[in-house]
Scaffold this active site. Structure first.
Site, PDB file in Angstrom:
ATOM      1  N   ASP A 159       0.032   4.558   0.518  1.00 27.97           N
ATOM      2  CA  ASP A 159       0.961   5.234   1.329  1.00 27.97           C
ATOM      3  C   ASP A 159       0.651   6.605   1.735  1.00 27.97           C
ATOM      4  O   ASP A 159       1.579   7.583   1.167  1.00 27.97           O
ATOM      5  CB  ASP A 159       2.573   5.034   0.827  1.00 27.97           C
ATOM      6  CG  ASP A 159       2.819   3.417   0.588  1.00 27.97           C
ATOM      7  OD1 ASP A 159       2.166   2.435   1.230  1.00 27.97           O
ATOM      8  OD2 ASP A 159       3.805   3.126  -0.048  1.00 27.97           O
ATOM      9  N   ASP A 177      -1.320  -5.670  -2.813  1.00 31.01           N
ATOM     10  CA  ASP A 177      -0.430  -4.600  -2.860  1.00 31.01           C
ATOM     11  C   ASP A 177       0.336  -4.839  -4.032  1.00 31.01           C
ATOM     12  O   ASP A 177       0.301  -5.512  -4.749  1.00 31.01           O
ATOM     13  CB  ASP A 177       0.569  -4.604  -1.417  1.00 31.01           C
ATOM     14  CG  ASP A 177       1.112  -3.186  -1.292  1.00 31.01           C
ATOM     15  OD1 ASP A 177       0.710  -2.337  -1.718  1.00 31.01           O
ATOM     16  OD2 ASP A 177       2.085  -3.113  -0.536  1.00 31.01           O
ATOM     17  N   GLU A 183      -0.808  -2.178  -9.222  1.00 29.85           N
ATOM     18  CA  GLU A 183      -0.940  -1.218 -10.375  1.00 29.85           C
ATOM     19  C   GLU A 183      -1.043  -1.602 -11.666  1.00 29.85           C
ATOM     20  O   GLU A 183      -1.675  -1.208 -12.670  1.00 29.85           O
ATOM     21  CB  GLU A 183      -0.247   0.218 -10.143  1.00 29.85           C
ATOM     22  CG  GLU A 183      -0.640   0.911  -8.732  1.00 29.85           C
ATOM     23  CD  GLU A 183      -0.352   0.255  -7.631  1.00 29.85           C
ATOM     24  OE1 GLU A 183      -0.879   0.493  -6.535  1.00 29.85           O
ATOM     25  OE2 GLU A 183       0.655  -0.319  -7.546  1.00 29.85           O
TER      26      GLU A 183
END
Length: 786
Positions: A522, A443, A446
């Site tokens: 999300d 997670d 990026e």
């Protein structure tokens, strides 16, 4: 100073999120200062085009074509893929390609074309280059699929990375798909799409773009044929699409258009043509076979940010067991860490995590751990200390470790583009294995770094190793998560060589499938979020990412019982079937939505368990052929325009068609059927396609159809493998593939092929082998005979 940023700073600090708010303000200004000092100023630029053709130099698979201001190398590979690179750009080094790439096709020939141009003629494709640098991609029969106009560069006068633009035209009837995870898809409408992996910072819906996983991979489907185009540069960029318009018989068609603008990097491109299956097979041969998940990862996963303790995990698991609901994995979010520090455990709330993991494993349930890349920059933190000792963290242009703010507070970021750092990080998973975890959920990669304003990531001037070549974050950003997945995959194979690693990642780039899968991130709770969930899975599959899925129920908020159930029913037919929610969202356990929802969710869970052998087979076929588990309805008939425009149903492998309910209050829906006979799997009523039919979709189920002749491996009542055969149409045969798999390990099971035929009023099923035809070794159940 930007006045708007100053206002944002004041509003964040005064918003009541005091400590963290102040940290994010400082982090945003710090990032801005680092870039102001470390990025070269962009001064005057000089525009350039290729110019006139001067000559050629034939070579393996094609050759080099020289222009007055540039040169173009074209190579057709043995697998039929076409590579071209401008200004000396070669296929390697590349983060996307697996190995050294394919060999050139020795049969491809570079020869003169009309008007002073040249062409490369190969078995599957013809590439024509005009005297000004335009490139056309045609079928062997000469049908034009893609026309690239001469590219244009903008080069800084003082040196540095050149921006470039490439415009192209496709058929007026063409439809665009891909570009990674896009919530507005799977068909990409007119507009601009940014190529920069981005955490939107909130739950997203169909209008949000870009998202976590972008890639410059575009699949174009038209009457003339299908092709995939990949612009192999990792820099920030934008793709602008405009669908064409047909002239209603007047002959004045307007071509579809695509414009790619990149801030830097090589101008190089791969194109593959053929059927969708052939194109994805070629793409997988270039970028690597998709990772094969262990069988348990194809079951049902339950996750939540906020389990909080061993007692809560045991309560949830007991709830599933008491109600007879299948459960295969439980995911622990960041709240199981010791104060948000990666590769740690809060021993007050999880005092005996290895014992818990072993107890769950005996019940067939695996534990999956979240893993974030950010490392708290704190003396005494073991991961920070060991990373500092091997110089593992990203630095700025002045040589200082770049710091950001994430859940752990002030943090540093490993440079996964350095092989040394990947080896160090991969070894850290030994701690996770000791704690009893069987899978890993990447997670915030990026990478995300919180900021009160500006981009929520690292400074663009931050320095990276880039495999020893050296570069900055402008080049490394989009492949950061891909390299993190590589570190985990390689580390886990070394630490647990007898088990297939299970890794899935929020972010990534072309080639991520080599190491694992992805999930939606999300997604917002709501009916638009439900639609976006299917769009993401379909779009990623067409980019070579076959294993993905959404947060069932949406990440935020509290879904209504109806919305939760419809999302759950969809999830039961997607590769990654996982319920998940945020710390502040409503519950996601099926029994929290009332007795009716619980019973209907039970049916979906039991059907997923029954279909597990089919999912295992699809996973093996994806690894060997690149075909996604979840496919658009046009997969086998891209020339069918009605199917190209259908976005609310999908094929699961070759045998099933799933038509989820994605709108409020629907108990009956229209379904576009491809050519052939299709059985409603509940009523066994048969429908003839191509057709648009209306079928019941009560709350108890979503419509699912089986293709006539399908041979599906399913789990029988005794837990063993069984063949479910749907009667072929009269005068026709059916075929099904089965890959029996022990569930883990590295054996390559044989693909078993079964053929179903009608003989009078019954159906006969046989296994076809190289040495002849034999009886199936499994029980056979025939359906669809009335």
């Amino acid at each position: 100073m930007d006045g708007r940023d100053l206002v944002r700073s004041v509003s964040v600090v005064g918003s009541g999120r005091a400590a963290r708010g102040l940290r994010t303000v400082r982090a945003a200004w710090r990032r801005r200062r680092i870039d102001a000092a470390g990025l070269p100023p962009r001064g005057p630029e000089r525009a350039r085009v290729p110019g006139q053709v001067l000559g050629v130099e034939p070579g393996p698979g094609g050759g080099l074509i020289r222009f007055s201001r540039s040169e173009l190398r074209i190579v057709v590979a043995v697998n039929g893929a076409v590579f071209w690179g401008w200004d000396g750009a070669a296929a390697q080094p590349s983060y996307a390609l697996a190995g050294s790439g394919p060999e050139p096709d020795p049969r491809a020939v570079l020869e003169p074309d009309k008007d002073g141009g040249w062409r490369v003629v190969a078995e599957r494709v013809t590439v024509i280059v005009s005297r000004h640098g335009g490139v056309q991609v045609c079928t062997p029969g000469g049908v034009l699929l893609r026309k690239e106009l001469p590219p244009r560069w903008w080069e800084p006068v003082g040196g540095g990375a050149a921006r470039w633009m490439q415009r192209s035209e496709v058929a007026a009837d063409a439809r665009f798909f891909g570009l990674g995870g896009r919530a507005s898809g799977p068909r990409l409408r007119d507009g601009g799409y940014r190529l920069w992996n981005t955490d939107p910072g909130r739950a997203f819906g169909p209008g949000d773009d870009p998202l976590y996983l972008t890639m410059p991979v575009l699949l174009v489907v038209a009457d003339a044929g299908t092709h995939l185009v990949f612009h192999d540069t990792t820099w920030d960029g934008t793709v602008v699409l405009r669908e064409g318009e047909e002239g209603a018989g007047s002959g004045h068609d307007r071509a579809g258009r695509c414009e790619v603008r990149m801030d830097g990097g090589p101008l190089r491109c791969w194109v593959m043509v053929g059927t969708p299956a052939r194109v994805l097979h070629t793409w997988a041969s270039l970028t690597g076979a998709p990772a094969l998940p262990p069988a348990w990862a194809l079951g049902h996963h339950h996750a939540r940010w906020g389990f909080g303790s061993e007692q809560e995990v045991r309560r949830i698991v007991a709830g599933y067991q008491e109600r007879g609901l299948p459960l295969d994995a439980v995911h622990l979010d960041i709240d199981h860490y010791d104060d948000h520090r990666v590769f740690t455990v809060d021993e007050e709330r999880f005092p005996k995590l290895p014992v818990l993991a072993e107890e769950l494993r005996r019940d067939g349930i695996r534990l999956v751990s979240i893993v974030d890349p950010a490392v708290r920059a704190e003396p005494g933190n073991a991961v920070f200390e060991s990373g500092s000792a091997v110089d593992a963290f990203v630095r700025d242009a002045q040589g200082r470790a770049v710091r950001g703010v994430v859940w752990a507070g002030e943090s540093v970021f490993p440079d996964f583009t350095d092989p040394r750092v990947r080896a160090w990080w991969g070894g850290l998973y030994e701690e996770r294995l000791r704690q009893g975890f069987s899978g890993f959920w990447h997670d915030m990669n990026e990478p995300t770094s919180f900021g009160a304003f500006g981009e929520p990531t690292l400074p663009r001037s931050a320095r990276h190793a880039v495999e020893g070549r050296g570069g900055d974050h402008r080049e490394a950003h989009n492949v950061y998560a891909l390299c993190m997945a590589q570190a985990a995959g390689e580390g886990l194979r070394a630490l647990a060589p007898g088990e297939r690693p299970f890794v899935f990642s929020r972010s990534g780039w072309a080639g991520l499938q080599r190491y694992g899968g992805s999930w939606s991130g999300d997604v917002a709770t709501g009916w638009p979020g439900l639609r976006a969930s299917l769009s993401l899975v379909l779009g990623l599959g067409l980019c070579g990412m076959p294993y993905s899925g959404p947060d069932v129920g949406g990440f935020d908020g509290s879904p209504s019982p109806e919305l939760y159930l419809r999302w759950f029913q969809l999830g039961a037919y997607l590769p990654l079937f996982r319920t998940h929610a945020s710390l502040r969202a409503g519950r996601r356990e099926p029994w929290e939505f009332g007795a009716e929802v619980l019973e209907h969710a039970r049916v979906a869970l039991l059907e997923r368990r029954r279909l597990l052998p089919y999912f295992v087979t699809l996973a093996h076929l994806a690894r060997r052929t690149g075909a996604p588990y979840v496919r658009p309805l046009w997969w086998g008939a891209p020339e069918d325009r009605a199917l190209r425009d259908c976005e609310d149903a999908f094929l699961l492998g070759d045998g099933l068609l799933v038509a989820p309910v994605v709108d409020f209050g629907v108990d009956r829906r229209a379904v576009q059927l491809p050519r052939g006979h299709w059985y409603d799997t509940v009523t066994e009523k048969v429908y003839q396609g191509p057709a648009r039919v209306h079928v019941d979709a009560p709350l108890s189920r979503i419509p699912v159809f089986a293709r006539a002749g399908a041979v599906l491996p399913v789990r029988g009542a005794d837990g063993g493998l069984e063949l479910e055969v749907w009667a072929p149409a009269r005068g026709r045969t059916g075929v099904g593939l089965v890959v029996p798999d022990a569930g883990d390990g590295w054996d390559e099971p044989e693909i078993e092929r079964y053929v179903a035929r009608r003989q009078g009023g019954r159906v006969v099923v046989a296994r076809e082998r190289e040495d002849g035809v034999t009886e199936p070794p499994y029980p056979v159940r025939v359906r669809g005979l009335g």
